[in-house]
Structures are given as C-alpha cells and as structure tokens.
Design an enzyme around this catalytic site. Structure first.
Site, mmCIF file in Angstrom:
data_model
loop_
_atom_site.group_PDB
_atom_site.id
_atom_site.type_symbol
_atom_site.label_atom_id
_atom_site.label_comp_id
_atom_site.label_asym_id
_atom_site.label_seq_id
_atom_site.Cartn_x
_atom_site.Cartn_y
_atom_site.Cartn_z
ATOM 1 N N GLY A 7 0.874 -1.173 0.000
ATOM 2 C CA GLY A 7 0.000 0.000 0.000
ATOM 3 C C GLY A 7 0.909 1.220 0.000
ATOM 4 N N ALA A 8 1.106 1.783 -1.197
ATOM 5 C CA ALA A 8 2.017 2.943 -1.318
ATOM 6 C C ALA A 8 1.221 4.249 -1.285
ATOM 7 C CB ALA A 8 2.827 2.836 -2.607
ATOM 8 N N GLY A 9 0.071 4.212 -0.633
ATOM 9 C CA GLY A 9 -0.781 5.399 -0.516
ATOM 10 C C GLY A 9 -0.245 6.347 0.541
ATOM 11 N N VAL A 11 -0.510 6.617 3.939
ATOM 12 C CA VAL A 11 0.146 6.103 5.153
ATOM 13 C C VAL A 11 1.401 5.303 4.791
ATOM 14 C CG1 VAL A 11 -0.117 4.692 7.224
ATOM 15 C CG2 VAL A 11 -2.046 6.049 6.408
ATOM 16 N N GLY A 12 1.306 4.470 3.764
ATOM 17 C CA GLY A 12 2.445 3.631 3.370
ATOM 18 C C GLY A 12 3.649 4.477 2.981
ATOM 19 N N ASP A 32 2.328 -1.792 -4.475
ATOM 20 C CA ASP A 32 0.933 -1.352 -4.616
ATOM 21 C C ASP A 32 0.323 -2.050 -5.823
ATOM 22 O OD1 ASP A 32 -0.589 1.308 -3.271
ATOM 23 O OD2 ASP A 32 -1.452 0.630 -5.170
ATOM 24 N N SER A 119 -4.208 -1.400 8.171
ATOM 25 C CA SER A 119 -5.501 -1.212 7.499
ATOM 26 C C SER A 119 -6.642 -1.352 8.499
ATOM 27 C CB SER A 119 -5.667 -2.256 6.387
ATOM 28 O OG SER A 119 -4.519 -2.283 5.574
ATOM 29 N N ARG A 151 -1.557 11.096 19.964
ATOM 30 C CA ARG A 151 -2.624 12.117 19.913
ATOM 31 C C ARG A 151 -3.049 12.524 21.327
ATOM 32 N NH1 ARG A 151 -5.778 9.160 14.985
ATOM 33 N NH2 ARG A 151 -4.688 10.234 13.289
ATOM 34 N N HIS A 175 -8.976 0.344 18.584
ATOM 35 C CA HIS A 175 -8.671 1.548 17.787
ATOM 36 C C HIS A 175 -9.948 1.978 17.056
ATOM 37 C CE1 HIS A 175 -6.334 4.390 15.503
ATOM 38 N NE2 HIS A 175 -6.673 3.821 14.353
HETATM 39 N N1 LIG Z 1 -4.288 1.739 12.195
HETATM 40 C C1 LIG Z 1 -4.179 3.044 12.106
HETATM 41 O O1 LIG Z 1 -3.837 3.730 13.092
HETATM 42 C C2 LIG Z 1 -4.446 3.732 10.818
HETATM 43 C C3 LIG Z 1 -5.017 3.045 9.794
HETATM 44 N N2 LIG Z 1 -5.247 3.641 8.574
HETATM 45 C C4 LIG Z 1 -5.792 2.800 7.524
HETATM 46 O O2 LIG Z 1 -4.745 2.507 6.597
HETATM 47 C C5 LIG Z 1 -5.310 2.223 5.322
HETATM 48 C C6 LIG Z 1 -4.597 3.039 4.246
HETATM 49 O O3 LIG Z 1 -4.882 4.418 4.390
HETATM 50 P P1 LIG Z 1 -4.282 5.477 3.343
HETATM 51 O O4 LIG Z 1 -2.859 5.207 3.101
HETATM 52 O O5 LIG Z 1 -4.708 6.810 3.786
HETATM 53 O O6 LIG Z 1 -5.106 5.069 2.023
HETATM 54 P P2 LIG Z 1 -4.669 5.309 0.500
HETATM 55 O O7 LIG Z 1 -5.899 5.144 -0.330
HETATM 56 O O8 LIG Z 1 -3.897 6.578 0.375
HETATM 57 O O9 LIG Z 1 -3.684 4.100 0.191
HETATM 58 C C7 LIG Z 1 -4.066 2.774 0.145
HETATM 59 C C8 LIG Z 1 -3.288 2.097 -0.960
HETATM 60 O O10 LIG Z 1 -3.576 0.700 -0.939
HETATM 61 C C9 LIG Z 1 -3.512 0.258 -2.280
HETATM 62 N N3 LIG Z 1 -4.152 -1.047 -2.433
HETATM 63 C C10 LIG Z 1 -5.468 -1.341 -2.436
HETATM 64 N N4 LIG Z 1 -5.644 -2.669 -2.599
HETATM 65 C C11 LIG Z 1 -4.421 -3.218 -2.692
HETATM 66 C C12 LIG Z 1 -3.946 -4.547 -2.853
HETATM 67 N N5 LIG Z 1 -4.776 -5.589 -2.965
HETATM 68 N N6 LIG Z 1 -2.617 -4.737 -2.901
HETATM 69 C C13 LIG Z 1 -1.744 -3.708 -2.805
HETATM 70 N N7 LIG Z 1 -2.142 -2.428 -2.654
HETATM 71 C C14 LIG Z 1 -3.459 -2.189 -2.594
HETATM 72 C C15 LIG Z 1 -4.187 1.375 -3.071
HETATM 73 O O11 LIG Z 1 -3.880 1.318 -4.455
HETATM 74 C C16 LIG Z 1 -3.658 2.610 -2.374
HETATM 75 O O12 LIG Z 1 -2.501 3.129 -3.012
HETATM 76 C C17 LIG Z 1 -6.804 2.536 5.463
HETATM 77 O O13 LIG Z 1 -7.530 1.346 5.666
HETATM 78 C C18 LIG Z 1 -6.880 3.418 6.684
HETATM 79 O O14 LIG Z 1 -8.132 3.368 7.322
HETATM 80 C C19 LIG Z 1 -4.933 4.944 8.359
HETATM 81 C C20 LIG Z 1 -4.367 5.691 9.371
HETATM 82 C C21 LIG Z 1 -4.099 5.155 10.675
HETATM 83 O O1 LIG Z 2 -9.302 7.674 11.375
HETATM 84 C C1 LIG Z 2 -9.067 6.819 10.498
HETATM 85 O O2 LIG Z 2 -9.933 6.262 9.809
HETATM 86 C C2 LIG Z 2 -7.650 6.423 10.269
HETATM 87 C C3 LIG Z 2 -7.072 6.034 11.562
HETATM 88 O O3 LIG Z 2 -7.228 4.932 12.011
HETATM 89 C C4 LIG Z 2 -6.524 7.112 12.383
HETATM 90 O O4 LIG Z 2 -6.069 8.142 11.859
HETATM 91 O O5 LIG Z 2 -6.541 6.934 13.607
#
Ligand SMILES: NC(=O)C1=CN([C@@H]2O[C@H](COP(=O)(O)OP(=O)(O)OC[C@H]3O[C@@H](n4cnc5c(N)ncnc54)[C@H](O)[C@@H]3O)[C@@H](O)[C@H]2O)C=CC1
Ligand SMILES: O=C([O-])CC(=O)C(=O)O
Length: 308
Positions: A7-9, A11-12, A32, A119, A151, A175
């Site tokens: 996941g190179a989005g 967070v990645g 990704d 995720s 936070r 979480h």
């Molecule tokens: N646990 C935590 O504290 C946190 C969790 N998250 C979660 O992290 C996840 C990612 O968030 P963001 O990076 O903001 O999203 P994003 O949309 O910017 O990046 C996600 C990436 O995953 C890729 N992807 C989707 N399916 C895939 C697959 N099968 N194989 C490889 N890559 C794939 C997408 O193409 C995209 O580039 C979300 O589920 C979000 O809720 C976000 C922030 C904190």
């Molecule tokens: O809020 C969200 O959906 C992403 C996350 O887990 C965080 O930033 O704590």
C-alpha cells in the site's frame, strides 16, 4: 534489514519516508496494486536521499511479491481509508479481502516475516491475519495505540499549555471512535500526575478529543490522516528492527491477559527482534477494566462480521 510496505498510498509512503529518514533499514520495498504507483513513490522518495541524508534503498513494485522476498518486517497499509462521517468499521467489507490476500502473498515470499497491520478496522484486520495465516502470535502486531497515545499526549500538552515532550501517557483498548481507553490516571507531566494540573472535566475533554482524533482529521482532510500514522508505524518497525525492547500499546492476540481472550486489542507490549516479546499486564482500576471490557465487546462484534 529489509522492510516491505504494501500500500504505497498516504500512510504507506509516509511510513517509508520516516523509516528511510531514521536510516536503520538497508532496504524498503513499496508495493501497490496500482500500476506504476509504488515505483513512482519510491523514485520520488529516493530523490530525497541526498537532501535528508539517508542510505536506505527504496524501490517500488506493482504487485510483484517476488520483490518482497526475505523481508524481515512487512507493513500492511493496503485498503481504503474512511471518508468524513464514516466509522472505521464500515471499511471491513472491502479491506478484509485485501488484507487476507496481501498477508498470504507476503508470507509466501517471506515465511519468517513479522507483520504490522495498519488497514482498518485495524483490530479486526489483525485478528483476521491471526485466523488466516500460520504465523506465530508474536509476529502479528496491530498498529493503533502508538498513534492514539501520540494524539493523547498532544491533547494533554494543549490542555497543560506545555511542550508535548513534557508529557507521557498511553491509550489502550480498541482503535475505534468509541473503544479507545486513554489512561488519564497514569498520564504525567515530568512524573507529576496530570490530575495535579487539570480538573476532571478538562481531563474528560482530553479523553473525548483523543478518541475522535482520527475522525476529527478525516473531517478536516476529506480522508484519514497519514503523517502521525506513518510516524507511529515507523516507531514500531524501528523497535523490532533494532531490537529496542520498547513498550508501545499495540493490538495483540489475547489469551486471558486483562481477562480477555480470542481477540486482538490494544495493550502495552514490549517490541524487540521477536516482535511482541511480552504483553505487559498493568494493573487497571475498576473503571478502566469496565472500559476495556466494553471496548473488547465492540471489537468482538466487528470480528463477528468476518468470514473466518
Ligand atoms: N491503524 C491506524 O492507526 C491507521 C489506519 N489507517 C488505515 O490505513 C489504510 C490506508 O490508508 P491510506 O494510506 O490513507 O489510504 P490510500 O488510499 O492513500 O492508500 C491505500 C493504498 O492501498 C492500495 N491497495 C489497495 N488494494 C491493494 C492490494 N490488494 N494490494 C496492494 N495495494 C493495494 C491502493 O492502491 C492505495 O494506493 C486505510 O484502511 C486506513 O483506514 C490509516 C491511518 C491510521
Ligand atoms: O481515522 C481513520 O480512519 C484512520 C485512523 O485509524 C486514524 O487516523 O486513527
């Protein structure tokens, strides 16, 4: 030390940047599913190497897991983030399939890997990885509490009108917007309990602001946060990679600890080269125990939606 981030989005890529800047890993692979995306992010990040002074080699891959072979640590940030007004739990339908497939692919090429699940809904995704892979429980770690605690400390520093570095504190529990358990009783400013400076109403406000920390940012940004999440994951990666034996709240499989079992939820753990080296069973008071119990019920309800 080879680290893969799937996941190179937002967070990645943020995580890759912090790992590189800390300069402890020889190699970071970003993977990704989106054609060329991870390669592009990797190249952009590599062009910061001379600017930020790191030697970590960052490369990208479009869904080719052979490039991830023999990773020591892998981070799963693949999947969709929430939009304003959504809960993390609503992401389960799409993200469960992605996390299951990604973890299986990672383990196929790196059977000894330690996995960090990011995720959302993270506690349930961590449990899914336990249920569907054969990895030992110390090698599956959910990241949430490290972020929530950062936070919490930020909100406490606001209330105390002091630098965040003066503050210590921890958030355990699920979480989620309702499941976090900020441990205000144990929070301190330079060893002095925060209750010496702040009244109960202000401390309750800090707790509430902490619990909705992710939702607050999602409303402001239109998608969820990435800087603090990326930094929090990089802290976990470094603790394992450098065998630091640092304590973080992480989502761990519980088998009776804190009176809970058959779920993953945030509890204090020691992270070192073996992943979760110990779950630290701190003494909770009755109110905190009740909050943990309620939080666990919420996580189990979401786990019940999994097809495992
Ligand atoms: N646990 C935590 O504290 C946190 C969790 N998250 C979660 O992290 C996840 C990612 O968030 P963001 O990076 O903001 O999203 P994003 O949309 O910017 O990046 C996600 C990436 O995953 C890729 N992807 C989707 N399916 C895939 C697959 N099968 N194989 C490889 N890559 C794939 C997408 O193409 C995209 O580039 C979300 O589920 C979000 O809720 C976000 C922030 C904190
Ligand atoms: O809020 C969200 O959906 C992403 C996350 O887990 C965080 O930033 O704590």
């Amino acid at each position: 030390m080879k680290v893969t981030i799937v996941g190179a989005g937002a967070v990645g890529a943020s995580c890759a940047e912090y790992v590189a800047i800390k300069n402890f890993a020889s190699e970071v692979v970003l993977l990704d599913i989106k054609e060329g995306y991870a390669e592009g992010k990797a190249m952009d990040l590599m062009q910061t190497a001379t600017l930020n002074g790191f030697d970590t080699k960052i490369s990208g891959s479009t869904n080719d897991y052979s490039k991830t072979a023999n990773s020591d640590i892998a981070v799963i940030t693949s999947g969709i983030p929430r939009k304003p007004g959504m809960t993390r739990e609503e992401l389960i339908g799409i993200n469960a399939g992605i996390v299951k497939e990604v973890s299986a692919n990672l383990i196929k090429h790196s059977p000894d890997v330690t996995l960090i699940v990011v995720s959302n809904p993270m506690d349930t995704m961590t449990y899914l990885v336990h249920k569907t892979t054969g990895l030992p429980k110390n090698k599956i770690i959910g990241m949430g509490g490290a972020l929530d605690s950062a936070r919490f400390k930020y909100r406490l520093s606001e209330a105390l009108e002091c630098p965040p570095s003066d503050v210590d504190g921890m958030v355990i529990g699920g979480h989620s917007d309702t499941g976090m358990v900020p441990l205000t009783r144990l929070a301190t400013r330079n060893s002095v309990p925060v209750s010496a400076f702040l009244d109960t109403d202000r401390l309750d406000q800090v707790s509430e602001d902490t619990k909705v920390g992710g939702a607050t940012l999602t409303k402001l940004l239109g998608t969820s946060a990435w800087y603090a999440p990326g930094a929090a994951v990089s802290g976990l990666v470094q603790a394992i990679a450098c065998d630091q034996k640092k304590m973080f709240p992480c989502s761990a499989l519980l088998e009776g600890e804190f009176g809970l079992s058959d779920l993953c939820i945030g509890v204090p753990v020691i992270l070192g080269k073996n992943g979760i080296e110990k779950i630290v069973e701190i003494e909770l008071n009755d109110a905190e125990k009740n909050k943990m119990k309620e939080s666990a019920e919420g996580v189990k309800k979401t786990n019940g939606l999994l097809d495992v």
